[in-house]
Design an enzyme around this catalytic site. Structure first.
Site, PDB file in Angstrom:
ATOM      1  N   CYS A 161      13.259  10.939   7.563  1.00 44.42           N
ATOM      2  CA  CYS A 161      13.233  10.542   8.970  1.00 44.42           C
ATOM      3  C   CYS A 161      14.620  10.698   9.579  1.00 44.42           C
ATOM      4  CB  CYS A 161      12.758   9.109   9.097  1.00 44.42           C
ATOM      5  SG  CYS A 161      13.698   8.002   8.027  1.00 44.42           S
ATOM      6  N   GLU A 181       9.137   1.369  11.088  1.00 43.08           N
ATOM      7  CA  GLU A 181      10.172   2.384  10.835  1.00 43.08           C
ATOM      8  C   GLU A 181       9.461   3.721  10.962  1.00 43.08           C
ATOM      9  OE1 GLU A 181      13.350   1.937  10.401  1.00 43.08           O
ATOM     10  OE2 GLU A 181      13.471  -0.202   9.993  1.00 43.08           O
ATOM     11  N   LYS A 221       0.880  -1.177   0.000  1.00 39.89           N
ATOM     12  CA  LYS A 221       0.000   0.000   0.000  1.00 39.89           C
ATOM     13  C   LYS A 221       0.914   1.222   0.000  1.00 39.89           C
ATOM     14  CE  LYS A 221      -1.728   2.966   1.970  1.00 39.89           C
ATOM     15  NZ  LYS A 221      -1.429   4.366   1.593  1.00 39.89           N
ATOM     16  N   GLU A 279       9.108  16.693  14.597  1.00 39.34           N
ATOM     17  CA  GLU A 279       9.794  16.506  13.314  1.00 39.34           C
ATOM     18  C   GLU A 279       9.520  17.722  12.442  1.00 39.34           C
ATOM     19  OE1 GLU A 279       8.388  12.658  11.811  1.00 39.34           O
ATOM     20  OE2 GLU A 279      10.420  12.321  11.128  1.00 39.34           O
TER      21      GLU A 279
HETATM   22  P1  NAP Z   1       2.114   8.656   7.504  1.00 38.51           P
HETATM   23  O1  NAP Z   1       1.094   9.717   7.420  1.00 38.51           O
HETATM   24  O2  NAP Z   1       2.249   7.910   8.775  1.00 38.51           O
HETATM   25  O3  NAP Z   1       1.813   7.656   6.297  1.00 38.51           O
HETATM   26  C1  NAP Z   1       2.635   6.570   5.995  1.00 38.51           C
HETATM   27  C2  NAP Z   1       1.837   5.524   5.259  1.00 38.51           C
HETATM   28  O4  NAP Z   1       0.820   5.036   6.122  1.00 38.51           O
HETATM   29  C3  NAP Z   1       1.111   6.056   4.016  1.00 38.51           C
HETATM   30  O5  NAP Z   1       1.066   5.046   3.055  1.00 38.51           O
HETATM   31  C4  NAP Z   1      -0.274   6.331   4.566  1.00 38.51           C
HETATM   32  O6  NAP Z   1      -1.304   6.331   3.602  1.00 38.51           O
HETATM   33  C5  NAP Z   1      -0.454   5.164   5.508  1.00 38.51           C
HETATM   34  N1  NAP Z   1      -1.470   5.371   6.529  1.00 38.51           N
HETATM   35  C6  NAP Z   1      -1.891   6.520   7.103  1.00 38.51           C
HETATM   36  N2  NAP Z   1      -2.859   6.263   8.011  1.00 38.51           N
HETATM   37  C7  NAP Z   1      -3.052   4.913   8.003  1.00 38.51           C
HETATM   38  C8  NAP Z   1      -3.922   4.028   8.705  1.00 38.51           C
HETATM   39  N3  NAP Z   1      -4.802   4.466   9.615  1.00 38.51           N
HETATM   40  N4  NAP Z   1      -3.855   2.709   8.437  1.00 38.51           N
HETATM   41  C9  NAP Z   1      -2.979   2.227   7.523  1.00 38.51           C
HETATM   42  N5  NAP Z   1      -2.133   3.018   6.821  1.00 38.51           N
HETATM   43  C10 NAP Z   1      -2.162   4.351   7.071  1.00 38.51           C
HETATM   44  O7  NAP Z   1       3.568   9.200   7.184  1.00 38.51           O
HETATM   45  P2  NAP Z   1       4.033  10.077   5.934  1.00 38.51           P
HETATM   46  O8  NAP Z   1       3.602  11.478   6.161  1.00 38.51           O
HETATM   47  O9  NAP Z   1       3.643   9.414   4.660  1.00 38.51           O
HETATM   48  O10 NAP Z   1       5.604   9.937   6.037  1.00 38.51           O
HETATM   49  C11 NAP Z   1       6.384  10.738   6.838  1.00 38.51           C
HETATM   50  C12 NAP Z   1       6.739  10.027   8.134  1.00 38.51           C
HETATM   51  O11 NAP Z   1       7.412   8.811   7.825  1.00 38.51           O
HETATM   52  C13 NAP Z   1       7.695  10.812   8.982  1.00 38.51           C
HETATM   53  O12 NAP Z   1       7.303  10.739  10.323  1.00 38.51           O
HETATM   54  C14 NAP Z   1       9.026  10.108   8.769  1.00 38.51           C
HETATM   55  O13 NAP Z   1       9.947  10.282   9.806  1.00 38.51           O
HETATM   56  C15 NAP Z   1       8.576   8.700   8.623  1.00 38.51           C
HETATM   57  N6  NAP Z   1       9.601   7.908   7.921  1.00 38.51           N
HETATM   58  C16 NAP Z   1      10.314   7.004   8.651  1.00 38.51           C
HETATM   59  C17 NAP Z   1      11.319   6.279   8.037  1.00 38.51           C
HETATM   60  C18 NAP Z   1      12.126   5.286   8.819  1.00 38.51           C
HETATM   61  O14 NAP Z   1      12.769   4.451   8.191  1.00 38.51           O
HETATM   62  N7  NAP Z   1      12.145   5.318  10.139  1.00 38.51           N
HETATM   63  C19 NAP Z   1      11.583   6.460   6.675  1.00 38.51           C
HETATM   64  C20 NAP Z   1      10.831   7.396   5.959  1.00 38.51           C
HETATM   65  C21 NAP Z   1       9.830   8.106   6.612  1.00 38.51           C
HETATM   66  P3  NAP Z   1      -1.768   7.725   2.928  1.00 38.51           P
HETATM   67  O15 NAP Z   1      -0.704   8.102   2.019  1.00 38.51           O
HETATM   68  O16 NAP Z   1      -3.027   7.377   2.248  1.00 38.51           O
HETATM   69  O17 NAP Z   1      -1.976   8.701   4.054  1.00 38.51           O
END
Ligand code: NAP
Length: 494
Positions: free
Chosen positions: A296, A262, A186, A393
């Site tokens: 991140c 992650e 997804k 962040e």
């Molecule tokens: P996000 O809002 O948490 O979304 C991540 C993924 O989860 C997207 O595919 C999103 O879908 C999905 N999602 C959201 N709500 C969900 C739910 N209730 N159930 C299932 N899936 C759900 O994060 P983001 O804004 O895309 O990414 C930024 C974040 O990722 C930052 O906090 C960053 O630090 C973190 N990150 C961490 C790493 C690591 O390796 N530690 C690497 C990269 C990024 P939608 O797109 O439809 O909302």
């Protein structure tokens, strides 16, 4: 050579816009689609099929049906599919880079860097596929034999974010393929196109139908929720925010589903008074501005010894001020747009909060001219410890600087966060560097280095930055479970 509008259109016309289920691209059951926009212009690039719960379930049906036969495919064959995928992605690096620039915004040069990083996971796990060893041993009392073997965990749900649309997908798909797992991917709704192109490449590389299913969706929770409850799903690997990660962990607890998380970061970037200042500034540029700060691993807090803080800030500002903001396809672009208006506004909110609490904007401090969601490269000095920017962040090209006087002080400031993904330390004193590694609560440490990402290294965090590791020798373990077979004493009847 500058990119032409025709090149962009031609690339977009080659992207599958359906859902990939059981080896075929098909529309969503509801027949609906959603738009994917270019964050540099706000224009719609393509619309893609919008999966709902029924499509999600069909994808899991396909993954579950393919699991048994896929697990029997010899590891060498699985590795060779990954090796072919590595070669195909590398050969099409320009297409992948341009597509990521178009849907995510990062400058082309950075997008090319991500393609190389992402492809490296395919190569690395093509090599690891044949090394998922178990062991055979004699029990300590000599009376039985212990056979330990590794088996694929089974169908996986992989959820990825928008900030590294290719690398976050290959970092999960490659070890799952290597381990013999089937999967449902997804991708983020803001950047599904790169995932679609990658799935096309995996088909071309010979991945059998049903092993990788892709369900782009504008309703992530509703579409993936039923999968997480389904006992056929055996693994959830999520990369995204800590907030969503917490929710998914809670959902996963209902079926005691195995998870890898992650999550977010709040990386400290510590510069000691003995550091090579130019190298620290170069490291800071990478750790802060890579991906416009939307990483991140982005340095979120610069913790600089008071004796050199002014000179560090001046040199950092000099370099940062040369960074041009422009659409990532423009040759002069060094900083692309942020992903959307909400992200840009959140960055500005954090900057405004710091400034209203006494910080000074040495550089930037405001959104940059549109039409896209650009933000000026910004340096803040005199940031107070209670400013929100030090605990949240930032996800933008903003560097808040705070000062310290003793090593203990630096450690206290650096560890003062719920996150623990990565830290950076610059010092010429190797003993101090090693000591900092021991004292800092972090999954990864960049010692005199502004970048830690490497397919051969275990990537991941502690505290609320997550659970599990991706890449390295550890990465494949997330997709394997250990089975022990107790064998009776072979000499018993002699
Ligand atoms: P996000 O809002 O948490 O979304 C991540 C993924 O989860 C997207 O595919 C999103 O879908 C999905 N999602 C959201 N709500 C969900 C739910 N209730 N159930 C299932 N899936 C759900 O994060 P983001 O804004 O895309 O990414 C930024 C974040 O990722 C930052 O906090 C960053 O630090 C973190 N990150 C961490 C790493 C690591 O390796 N530690 C690497 C990269 C990024 P939608 O797109 O439809 O909302």
């Amino acid at each position: 050579m500058p990119v032409t509008p025709n090149q962009e259109l031609e690339l977009l016309s080659s992207i599958q816009t359906g859902l990939l289920i059981e080896g075929a691209w098909r529309p969503a059951v509801s027949g609906t689609t959603f738009d994917v926009e270019d964050p540099a212009t706000g224009k719609v690039l393509l619309n893609v099929a919008d999966a709902g719960p029924e499509d999600g379930m069909a994808a899991l049906d396909a993954a579950a049906a393919a699991q048994e036969s896929w697990a029997k495919v010899p590891a060498r064959e699985r590795g060779e599919i990954l090796r072919r995928a590595f070669e195909l992605v590398t050969a099409r690096a320009d297409d992948f880079a341009l597509l990521m620039t178009m849907e995510m915004g990062k400058p082309l040069a950075e997008a090319r860097g991500e393609v190389a990083y992402a492809a490296d996971f395919l190569r690395w796990f093509s090599e690891e596929a044949v090394r998922a060893f178990g062991r055979y041993s004699v029990a300590p009392d000599g009376k039985s034999r212990l056979l330990v073997q590794k088996k694929p965990v089974g169908p996986c749900l992989l959820i990825t974010p928008w900030n590294f649309p290719l690398a976050m997908a290959t970092r999960k798909i490659a070890p799952a393929v290597a381990a013999g797992c089937t999967m449902v991917l997804k991708p983020a709704k803001l950047t599904p196109l790169t995932a679609h192109l990658f799935a096309q490449v995996m088909q071309e590389a010979g991945l059998p139908a049903g092993v990788l299913n892709v369900i782009s969706s504008s309703s992530a929770g509703a579409t993936t929720g039923p999968l997480i409850k389904d006992p056929r799903l055996r693994k959830l690997s999520f990369t995204g925010s800590t907030e969503v990660g917490r929710r998914l962990l809670s959902d996963a607890s209902q079926t005691v589903l195995r998870t890898s998380m992650e999550l977010g970061g709040n990386a400290p970037f510590v510069v000691f008074e003995d550091a090579d200042l130019d190298s620290a500034v170069n490291g800071a540029m990478l750790a802060k501005l890579r991906n416009m700060g939307e990483a991140c691993t982005a340095a979120n807090r610069f913790i600089v010894h008071e004796a050199i803080a002014e000179e560090f800030a001046r040199k950092f500002a000099e370099k940062m001020s040369a960074m041009t903001t422009a659409r990532g396809t423009e040759p002069e672009s060094k900083i692309g747009p942020l992903i959307d208006a909400e992200s840009r506004d959140k960055v500005h909110e954090l900057v405004s909060d710091a400034v209203s609490n006494g910080a000074l904007a040495l550089l930037g401090g405001a959104p940059a001219d549109g039409p896209g969601y650009f933000y000026q490269p910004t340096i803040l000095t005199g940031v107070t410890e209670d400013a929100r920017i030090l605990s949240e962040e930032i996800f933008g090209p903003v560097a808040p600087i705070v000062t310290f006087s003793t090593e203990d002080d630096a450690v206290r400031l650096a560890n003062n966060t719920e996150y623990g993904l990565v830290a950076y330390v610059f010092t010429k004193d190797l003993n101090r560097g090693i000591r900092m590694g021991e004292k800092l609560e972090t999954g990864m440490l960049g010692l005199n280095s502004g970048v830690v990402s490497n397919a051969a290294a275990p990537f991941g965090g502690v505290k609320q930055s997550g659970l599990g590791r991706e890449g390295g020798l550890e990465g494949i373990e997330e997709y394997l479970y250990t089975q022990y077979v107790g064998i009776s004493d072979p000499y018993a009847d002699q």
